[in-house]
Design a protein around this motif. Sequence first.
Motif, PDB file in Angstrom:
ATOM      1  N   GLY A 188     157.015 143.635  18.955  1.00 45.72           N
ATOM      2  CA  GLY A 188     158.468 142.696  17.668  1.00 45.72           C
ATOM      3  C   GLY A 188     157.602 141.212  17.376  1.00 45.72           C
ATOM      4  O   GLY A 188     156.767 141.370  16.538  1.00 45.72           O
ATOM      5  N   ALA A 189     157.780 139.920  17.350  1.00 40.85           N
ATOM      6  CA  ALA A 189     158.054 139.355  16.714  1.00 40.85           C
ATOM      7  C   ALA A 189     157.778 137.905  17.807  1.00 40.85           C
ATOM      8  O   ALA A 189     158.976 137.306  18.693  1.00 40.85           O
ATOM      9  CB  ALA A 189     159.140 138.624  15.235  1.00 40.85           C
ATOM     10  N   THR A 190     157.577 136.601  16.763  1.00 41.43           N
ATOM     11  CA  THR A 190     158.115 134.979  17.413  1.00 41.43           C
ATOM     12  C   THR A 190     158.701 134.610  16.790  1.00 41.43           C
ATOM     13  O   THR A 190     158.454 135.013  15.347  1.00 41.43           O
ATOM     14  CB  THR A 190     156.470 134.817  18.403  1.00 41.43           C
ATOM     15  OG1 THR A 190     155.743 134.150  17.152  1.00 41.43           O
ATOM     16  CG2 THR A 190     155.990 135.809  19.601  1.00 41.43           C
ATOM     17  N   ASP A 191     158.851 133.072  17.017  1.00 41.77           N
ATOM     18  CA  ASP A 191     159.074 132.246  16.443  1.00 41.77           C
ATOM     19  C   ASP A 191     158.712 131.201  15.875  1.00 41.77           C
ATOM     20  O   ASP A 191     157.320 131.276  16.246  1.00 41.77           O
ATOM     21  CB  ASP A 191     160.765 131.725  17.009  1.00 41.77           C
ATOM     22  CG  ASP A 191     160.531 130.554  17.943  1.00 41.77           C
ATOM     23  OD1 ASP A 191     159.559 130.818  18.478  1.00 41.77           O
ATOM     24  OD2 ASP A 191     161.591 130.496  18.712  1.00 41.77           O
ATOM     25  N   ILE A 192     158.929 130.309  15.104  1.00 41.12           N
ATOM     26  CA  ILE A 192     157.882 129.062  14.460  1.00 41.12           C
ATOM     27  C   ILE A 192     157.035 128.056  15.780  1.00 41.12           C
ATOM     28  O   ILE A 192     155.764 128.421  15.067  1.00 41.12           O
ATOM     29  CB  ILE A 192     158.430 127.976  13.558  1.00 41.12           C
ATOM     30  CG1 ILE A 192     157.265 127.463  12.700  1.00 41.12           C
ATOM     31  CG2 ILE A 192     159.655 127.129  14.316  1.00 41.12           C
ATOM     32  CD1 ILE A 192     156.982 127.976  11.690  1.00 41.12           C
ATOM     33  N   ASP A 193     158.087 128.939  16.777  1.00 39.98           N
ATOM     34  CA  ASP A 193     157.562 127.583  17.871  1.00 39.98           C
ATOM     35  C   ASP A 193     156.374 128.680  19.475  1.00 39.98           C
ATOM     36  O   ASP A 193     155.583 128.697  19.741  1.00 39.98           O
ATOM     37  CB  ASP A 193     158.609 126.946  19.235  1.00 39.98           C
ATOM     38  CG  ASP A 193     158.868 126.171  17.941  1.00 39.98           C
ATOM     39  OD1 ASP A 193     158.213 124.791  17.146  1.00 39.98           O
ATOM     40  OD2 ASP A 193     160.271 125.900  17.883  1.00 39.98           O
ATOM     41  N   ASN A 194     156.752 130.497  18.458  1.00 42.07           N
ATOM     42  CA  ASN A 194     155.056 130.731  19.070  1.00 42.07           C
ATOM     43  C   ASN A 194     156.403 131.392  20.047  1.00 42.07           C
ATOM     44  O   ASN A 194     155.633 130.840  21.445  1.00 42.07           O
ATOM     45  CB  ASN A 194     153.853 130.067  19.521  1.00 42.07           C
ATOM     46  CG  ASN A 194     153.063 131.622  19.401  1.00 42.07           C
ATOM     47  OD1 ASN A 194     153.216 132.194  18.927  1.00 42.07           O
ATOM     48  ND2 ASN A 194     151.819 131.142  20.445  1.00 42.07           N
ATOM     49  N   HIS A 195     157.341 131.235  20.176  1.00 40.72           N
ATOM     50  CA  HIS A 195     158.127 132.088  21.160  1.00 40.72           C
ATOM     51  C   HIS A 195     158.759 133.224  21.006  1.00 40.72           C
ATOM     52  O   HIS A 195     159.269 133.946  19.611  1.00 40.72           O
ATOM     53  CB  HIS A 195     159.648 131.168  21.772  1.00 40.72           C
ATOM     54  CG  HIS A 195     158.693 129.559  21.732  1.00 40.72           C
ATOM     55  ND1 HIS A 195     159.371 128.535  21.752  1.00 40.72           N
ATOM     56  CD2 HIS A 195     158.021 128.736  23.170  1.00 40.72           C
ATOM     57  CE1 HIS A 195     159.004 127.575  22.354  1.00 40.72           C
ATOM     58  NE2 HIS A 195     158.046 128.136  23.103  1.00 40.72           N
ATOM     59  N   GLY A 196     158.387 134.120  22.269  1.00 46.59           N
ATOM     60  CA  GLY A 196     159.247 135.707  21.762  1.00 46.59           C
ATOM     61  C   GLY A 196     160.620 135.512  21.256  1.00 46.59           C
ATOM     62  O   GLY A 196     160.948 135.078  21.783  1.00 46.59           O
ATOM     63  N   ILE A 197     160.459 136.570  20.432  1.00 44.24           N
ATOM     64  CA  ILE A 197     161.672 136.622  19.771  1.00 44.24           C
ATOM     65  C   ILE A 197     162.852 138.175  20.149  1.00 44.24           C
ATOM     66  O   ILE A 197     163.433 138.378  19.328  1.00 44.24           O
ATOM     67  CB  ILE A 197     162.167 135.837  18.503  1.00 44.24           C
ATOM     68  CG1 ILE A 197     161.654 136.572  17.335  1.00 44.24           C
ATOM     69  CG2 ILE A 197     162.927 134.378  18.553  1.00 44.24           C
ATOM     70  CD1 ILE A 197     161.978 136.125  16.277  1.00 44.24           C
ATOM     71  N   ALA A 198     161.561 138.892  19.830  1.00 41.92           N
ATOM     72  CA  ALA A 198     162.420 140.521  19.527  1.00 41.92           C
ATOM     73  C   ALA A 198     160.908 141.270  19.801  1.00 41.92           C
ATOM     74  O   ALA A 198     159.858 140.793  20.398  1.00 41.92           O
ATOM     75  CB  ALA A 198     162.220 141.041  17.974  1.00 41.92           C
ATOM     76  N   GLY A 199     161.034 142.675  20.765  1.00 40.74           N
ATOM     77  CA  GLY A 199     160.454 142.650  21.414  1.00 40.74           C
ATOM     78  C   GLY A 199     159.727 142.810  22.522  1.00 40.74           C
ATOM     79  O   GLY A 199     160.036 142.565  23.563  1.00 40.74           O
ATOM     80  N   LEU A 200     158.016 143.314  23.183  1.00 40.80           N
ATOM     81  CA  LEU A 200     157.812 143.462  24.001  1.00 40.80           C
ATOM     82  C   LEU A 200     157.479 141.633  23.957  1.00 40.80           C
ATOM     83  O   LEU A 200     157.118 140.968  24.920  1.00 40.80           O
ATOM     84  CB  LEU A 200     156.492 143.600  24.108  1.00 40.80           C
ATOM     85  CG  LEU A 200     156.237 145.349  24.390  1.00 40.80           C
ATOM     86  CD1 LEU A 200     155.542 146.027  24.236  1.00 40.80           C
ATOM     87  CD2 LEU A 200     157.285 146.031  25.620  1.00 40.80           C
TER      88      LEU A 200
END
Length: 576
Positions: A188-200
Amino acid sequence: MRRSAHDFYPAGVEIPQQSLDRYRCVDAATKNVLLTARRRIVVIMAALVVCFAVIIGRLFQLTIVDYHVRNFKPSVLRTQYETARKNIVDRNGIVLATSLPTVDLSVNPRLVKNPAEAARRLVEVLPDLEYDDVYDKLSSPASFKYIKRNLTPKERNSVNWLGYYFLQETKGEKRAYPQGRLFAHILGATDIDNHGIAGLEKSYEAALQAGEVRLSLDTSVQEMTRQALQQGVQKYQAAGGLGIVMDVRNGEVLALVSLPDYDPNLAADGDEAARFNKAVLGTYEFGSVFKLFNTAMGLDYKDIRVGDRFDASQPIRIGRKDIEDYRGENRMLSVAEILMHSSNIGSVLIAQKSGWEKQRDFLKRFGFFERLPIQLPERGWTQYPQGKRWADITSANVAFGYGISVTPLHLIAGVAALVNGGYYRVPTFIRGGNDAGIEYQVIQPETSEAMRRMMWAVINWDIKAKDPVTGYAVGGKTGSANLLENGKYVRGALRTTFVGAFPMDHPRYAVLVTLEDPKRIKETWMFNTAGWNAKPVGMSIIAQIAPYLGVAPRERWEQPAYIQQAIEESLQHKKR
């Protein structure tokens, strides 16, 4: 008192002229001054030597020692900077996702005296920024604004050379994926603040703040699966594809690939189609692969026996529809031969023996009517006939894989239960256990034994002796289903699937391959059904991963009489 040269030389020794001249004019006071000056010079020189030694030592540390640490001992650096978001690793500890320390550039706009000039110079060294946007931030009445997040070392150096006191640096983190696109759809992915937004990354947001997360995935198996699938997509000119490898003993997913894919390190990489995870979000009709469940249903309910034979010589008419075989045998077929020759007619006759209510209830056991309770937040909804619509023609269609749509992960989990002794386990991406804790028996062990034998016959009855998977006791089934477009089937366009397991005498792993719209090519004699494309790709994956996973080839697996008879009859009719 003045002293002469005679005071320093023994009697009778000739005194050098230089000494006579020196002591002729130097009294005791002067000599003491000279000696003191000499001592001071020695002390100063010694201090200078020490200073130079310290400077040289420091230069050696910065240029040699620290360079060695930065470039050859990354583990040392990791201990120096503890990231807030921990690593995701594969089952063997290989890093799949990690956080890197970065710098965020911010500004206190109230301290900026000339925002236009500052904005111009900032855009010169950070050309990806827009002048108007930077100017607005620098002229804002606020006391804090981000200029850019996650600066590269080169960008940071360029900004520092500007010398602006009103610019500030704050520590940040950026997620990096060392394996590139290999695990993109799972991590998945993280946002600009390094918080998970998709996947594991999203599912394990809290867990990753506490410690490392170890997955069931195997980087080597994933790489081999992706490579074989990519080659298959290119060779058969398919629009895309997917591949899954699962341990049938515990439900652990060792590999999951969806093509096309994208690089998660590049935020703008990949369009919507590339980011779509076909293996867990896509729901499809799988065609003849579903004949496995149809056959297992008849056997488990004891509505049929392995020795039963069905007349597949004539099409079956239900309502206004004729059901017939694709390149049929046009003869009596045993239960094993119905699978071996993928007979639609035979499968419908089996379904009619059990009835549509049993069919519906049997498929429900395998979780085909619900979203999978897996760790990924992206999960596809299954589609199946509702209420009274599940009868007659619908039941016949379901018997050979139409009228019901499930995700590929649903399908391989169901096949795993068919071959592992009859136990259904929810797929898991975490090593060492299933979060949902779901495990239950869906078919009897004797049904599973019969299915293993027949699936082996499907693959091996006419397999070539030189095939690289001959010794791994592979069993499986293919399926080809017409593609749907705007609610209508597209003539000649197929979604082809191979699902198999090995070794069938003691099943350990299941493999699924699906190709989207493979084309007719000369090498396949202008056929585009699953046996010509999805099956070879699946076999290629098995041939590569079996040795790696420690599966040894079998010399021979003795088959019961009903399998031997089915093979002999099929070979006889093939010669005619």
